[in-house]
Design a protein around this motif. Structure first.
Motif, mmCIF file in Angstrom:
data_model
loop_
_atom_site.group_PDB
_atom_site.id
_atom_site.type_symbol
_atom_site.label_atom_id
_atom_site.label_comp_id
_atom_site.label_asym_id
_atom_site.label_seq_id
_atom_site.Cartn_x
_atom_site.Cartn_y
_atom_site.Cartn_z
ATOM 1 N N PRO A 38 36.612 34.946 43.965
ATOM 2 C CA PRO A 38 36.324 36.267 44.639
ATOM 3 C C PRO A 38 37.592 37.198 43.987
ATOM 4 O O PRO A 38 37.413 38.281 44.143
ATOM 5 N N TYR A 39 38.541 36.518 43.620
ATOM 6 C CA TYR A 39 39.806 37.335 43.319
ATOM 7 C C TYR A 39 39.865 37.700 41.689
ATOM 8 O O TYR A 39 40.702 38.389 41.351
ATOM 9 N N ALA A 40 38.812 36.971 41.018
ATOM 10 C CA ALA A 40 38.728 37.158 39.520
ATOM 11 C C ALA A 40 40.232 36.873 39.023
ATOM 12 O O ALA A 40 40.440 37.177 37.849
ATOM 13 N N VAL A 43 45.269 33.264 42.711
ATOM 14 C CA VAL A 43 46.112 33.827 43.556
ATOM 15 C C VAL A 43 47.213 32.830 43.924
ATOM 16 O O VAL A 43 46.879 31.823 44.591
ATOM 17 N N GLU A 45 49.568 32.277 46.178
ATOM 18 C CA GLU A 45 49.650 31.610 47.668
ATOM 19 C C GLU A 45 48.568 30.996 48.146
ATOM 20 O O GLU A 45 48.395 30.080 48.697
ATOM 21 N N LEU A 46 47.284 31.342 47.598
ATOM 22 C CA LEU A 46 46.066 30.652 47.818
ATOM 23 C C LEU A 46 46.257 29.130 47.251
ATOM 24 O O LEU A 46 45.644 28.201 47.669
ATOM 25 N N SER A 48 48.619 27.515 46.376
ATOM 26 C CA SER A 48 49.687 26.633 47.107
ATOM 27 C C SER A 48 49.313 26.040 48.565
ATOM 28 O O SER A 48 49.084 24.782 48.862
ATOM 29 N N ARG A 49 48.336 26.931 49.061
ATOM 30 C CA ARG A 49 47.886 26.619 50.242
ATOM 31 C C ARG A 49 46.775 25.463 50.112
ATOM 32 O O ARG A 49 46.779 24.503 51.061
ATOM 33 N N SER A 167 36.239 39.268 31.686
ATOM 34 C CA SER A 167 35.985 40.099 32.908
ATOM 35 C C SER A 167 35.827 41.470 32.134
ATOM 36 O O SER A 167 34.721 42.145 32.874
ATOM 37 N N LEU A 215 38.018 46.006 24.701
ATOM 38 C CA LEU A 215 37.679 46.899 25.890
ATOM 39 C C LEU A 215 37.166 48.120 25.266
ATOM 40 O O LEU A 215 36.062 48.610 25.709
ATOM 41 N N TYR A 216 37.622 48.694 24.154
ATOM 42 C CA TYR A 216 37.189 49.860 23.369
ATOM 43 C C TYR A 216 35.830 49.702 23.089
ATOM 44 O O TYR A 216 34.957 50.601 23.192
ATOM 45 N N ARG A 219 33.295 49.256 25.848
ATOM 46 C CA ARG A 219 32.944 50.866 26.662
ATOM 47 C C ARG A 219 31.774 51.519 25.487
ATOM 48 O O ARG A 219 31.262 52.379 26.195
ATOM 49 N N ARG B 71 55.256 24.521 53.703
ATOM 50 C CA ARG B 71 54.514 23.621 52.822
ATOM 51 C C ARG B 71 55.350 22.265 52.416
ATOM 52 O O ARG B 71 55.254 21.083 52.138
ATOM 53 N N TYR B 208 49.640 29.044 59.582
ATOM 54 C CA TYR B 208 50.326 30.278 58.934
ATOM 55 C C TYR B 208 50.311 31.514 59.806
ATOM 56 O O TYR B 208 51.258 32.313 59.973
ATOM 57 N N GLU B 215 43.358 40.341 48.389
ATOM 58 C CA GLU B 215 42.246 41.009 48.552
ATOM 59 C C GLU B 215 41.206 40.480 47.507
ATOM 60 O O GLU B 215 41.382 40.514 46.454
ATOM 61 N N PRO B 216 39.993 40.335 48.083
ATOM 62 C CA PRO B 216 39.112 40.049 46.752
ATOM 63 C C PRO B 216 38.755 41.111 46.109
ATOM 64 O O PRO B 216 38.997 42.358 46.268
ATOM 65 N N ARG B 217 38.437 40.738 44.904
ATOM 66 C CA ARG B 217 38.470 41.986 43.753
ATOM 67 C C ARG B 217 37.396 43.020 44.143
ATOM 68 O O ARG B 217 37.713 44.117 43.841
#
Lengths: 338, 227
Positions: A38-40, A43, A45-46, A48-49, A167, A215-216, A219, B71, B208, B215-217
């Motif tokens: 979902p974050y593409a 992340v 922190e996620l 590590s968790r 992406s 990218l160019y 488009r 952790r 935590y 934030e999700p994309r």
């Protein structure tokens, strides 16, 4: 002797047990791909968790069903510092409680040594082409711990360029494999993207300009023109593969190597595989690729690298982790109180 | 009853070797370095002429607190638990903070609060008249201005208490310098162990409180295209 390998440097939680003389006797891996989709992107922190959630159950499974480890090896860097810390802490805690040695392994070295795990694997010296989402390196590997980085990327890693370009083409995370699948139906020569740094001497890479060029071009595409999207993906993949192949060939030529090892997640790319094999055949050089499971991050390569290091007389056990740990600075700490 | 306690919820990591309601040895460092922590732990055991097999459990501060510290403590505890075949005991760091305040000052009604950054605090209310702090309500993370303790007079403990005080919340007394540590985790851990509240290594997980860290994309504003 059995060496436990623990990998937590990015978004894969891996454990494996390497048996001296017997190879990998246990392996388990948990991928965080779904977590980060979902974050593409990953992340930290996620990541590590999730490692702290997944690692102990994976290790419990190994300990209940595989022989008891005599040594614990863990990825100590480079990687995401919080993620590395989880593996290092669990490894150090386990090693201390069992009274067995622990040692921190360089993640890049583990990738590089992965193809050596099989009986048919190459001996030193060899040229290493390490291509993944986090790293793109050309390395002269002369002996265990004796590595010279000949070239690296000046910006994006090859796998990172694949993911970001995917992406831009509207493909889901993780984009690298999706882009390769789209490229398989694309026609060659319909677009022209640059081959960065190809005309310059040396072995460094740059992929951010290639990504911008894509990218160019993207488009200008009609939104529903799937065929053109596939053609563009094909051209992008060919550009990356050509640059990697030509630079590797140049390094083989100038370094006098007769063996080539390709490792890392991008080593699983079929077009790269074919291009490198073709180049190697032409030059009379032997090329090795890890099995697909060993291309991405995993505990098996860590266990094997740990075994190589331990047998060479090293045990570190400092518990130190490093977000940046260049392969050329691969430390070598001998046992016996040093 | 003998246990080792590890806590790293504040900016430091601490260890406590505990036996029958007394501290056999302790250690703390400002560097969260797994190897050094384990060296210190082995040193504590050696000085007490003990081995890992002489321990009954490993207690750890399960949070809330600094994410990396949590952790570190949990992964070390998991490793020791798996290697030494030891039970784990999870202790709230807010409870440990309240317990330290009770032991240091004799307060019985305590708001334990830690600075969570970003204008928020981790906090909870405890009544400390018995052997262990009794949680009143829930552990929470809130914006400082939105913290409302249960009615009555409360003393404040921890860095978050100072922030609350600056925001206008009156305490009967306050100790903002207190942090949770391994000795409090050991004390509370021994009580938990005595009542059989133990975990296997793979059951241990941090608390935590701040669960939304990215934030999700689809919710992000898309960057404008080039030029």
């Amino acid at each position: 002797m059995h060496v436990l390998g623990i990998e937590t440097s990015c978004d894969e939680t891996g454990v494996a047990l390497y048996q001296e003389g017997g190879g990998i006797v246990w392996e388990d891996l948990y991928s965080q791909v779904d977590l980060h989709r979902p974050y593409a992107g990953v992340v930290p922190e996620l990541a590590s968790r999730d490692h702290v959630r997944r690692l102990a159950p994976l290790l419990r499974g190994l300990l209940e069903q595989a022989p008891e480890p005599d040594v614990v090896a863990y990825t100590a860097g480079p990687g995401l510092i919080g993620a590395l810390l989880v593996g290092a802490a669990l490894a150090e805690g386990y090693g201390a409680a069992r009274g067995i040695p622990t040692l921190g392994v360089n993640h890049l070295e583990a990738h590089l040594l992965a193809p050596l795990m099989t009986a048919e694997g190459p001996d030193f010296p060899f040229l290493g082409l390490l291509v993944s989402g986090g790293h793109t390196l050309i390395v002269g590997a002369y002996a265990l711990g004796d590595y010279r980085v000949l070239g690296t990327t000046l910006d994006d890693a090859a796998g990172e360029a694949f993911d970001k370009s995917a992406s831009l083409l509207g493909l889901d995370y993780p984009g690298g494999p999706a882009l390769a699948r789209l490229a398989a139906s694309g026609r060659p020569g319909k677009f022209h993207l640059p081959r960065p740094l190809l005309g310059r001497p040396g072995y460094d890479f740059s992929f951010s300009g290639l990504k911008t060029a894509l990218l160019y071009a993207a488009r200008e595409l009609e939104p529903e023109d799937e065929s053109a999207r596939a053609d563009l993906a094909r051209e992008f993949e060919e550009a990356v593969v050509e640059v990697l192949t030509v630079k590797a060939e140049r390094a083989l030529d100038q370094g006098g190597f007769s063996r080539l090892v390709v490792a890392g997640g991008v080593a699983a790319n079929r077009r790269l595989h074919a291009s490198i094999q073709d180049m190697a055949r032409r030059r009379g050089v032997q090329a090795w690729f890890p099995s697909p499971g060993l291309c991405t991050d995993n505990g098996a390569m860590v266990a094997y690298a740990g075994w190589r290091r331990f047998r060479a007389g090293e045990w570190c056990g400092s518990g130190e982790v490093r977000a940046r740990w260049p392969l050329g600075e691969s430390r070598f700490t001998h046992g016996g109180g040093e | 009853m003998r246990l080792i306690a590890i806590d790293a919820a504040p900016a430091k990591v601490s260890l406590c070797l505990w036996q029958d309601r007394r501290i056999l040895g302790d250690w703390e460092s400002s560097r969260p370095h797994p190897g050094r922590v384990m060296e210190a732990l082995i040193d504590l055991l050696h000085k007490a002429e003990l081995e890992f097999c002489d321990l009954d459990a490993v207690a750890f501060g399960r949070g809330p607190g600094a994410f990396t510290g949590l952790r570190l403590a949990i992964a070390l505890a998991q490793g020791i638990g798996l290697g030494g075949n030891l039970a784990l005991v999870a202790i709230s760091d807010l409870a440990a903070l309240a317990w330290r305040a009770h032991r240091a000052h004799g307060w019985e009604r305590i708001v334990a609060a830690m600075d969570a950054r970003q204008g928020e605090i981790y906090w909870a209310c405890y009544e400390c008249s018995g052997q262990a702090p009794l949680l009143c309500g829930n552990e929470r993370i809130d914006r400082i201005a939105e913290v409302v303790p249960a009615p009555g007079a409360w003393a404040g403990a921890g860095s978050g208490a100072l922030l609350l005080n600056h925001a206008g919340l009156a305490f009967t007394a306050m100790d903002a310098d207190l942090v949770p540590d391994a000795s409090a985790v050991a004390w509370l851990g021994a009580l938990e162990l005595a009542t059989g509240h133990v975990l296997r290594a793979e059951q241990a997980c941090p608390v935590y409180l701040r669960d939304r860290v990215a934030e999700p994309r689809s919710r992000k504003r898309h960057k404008p295209p080039l030029n």
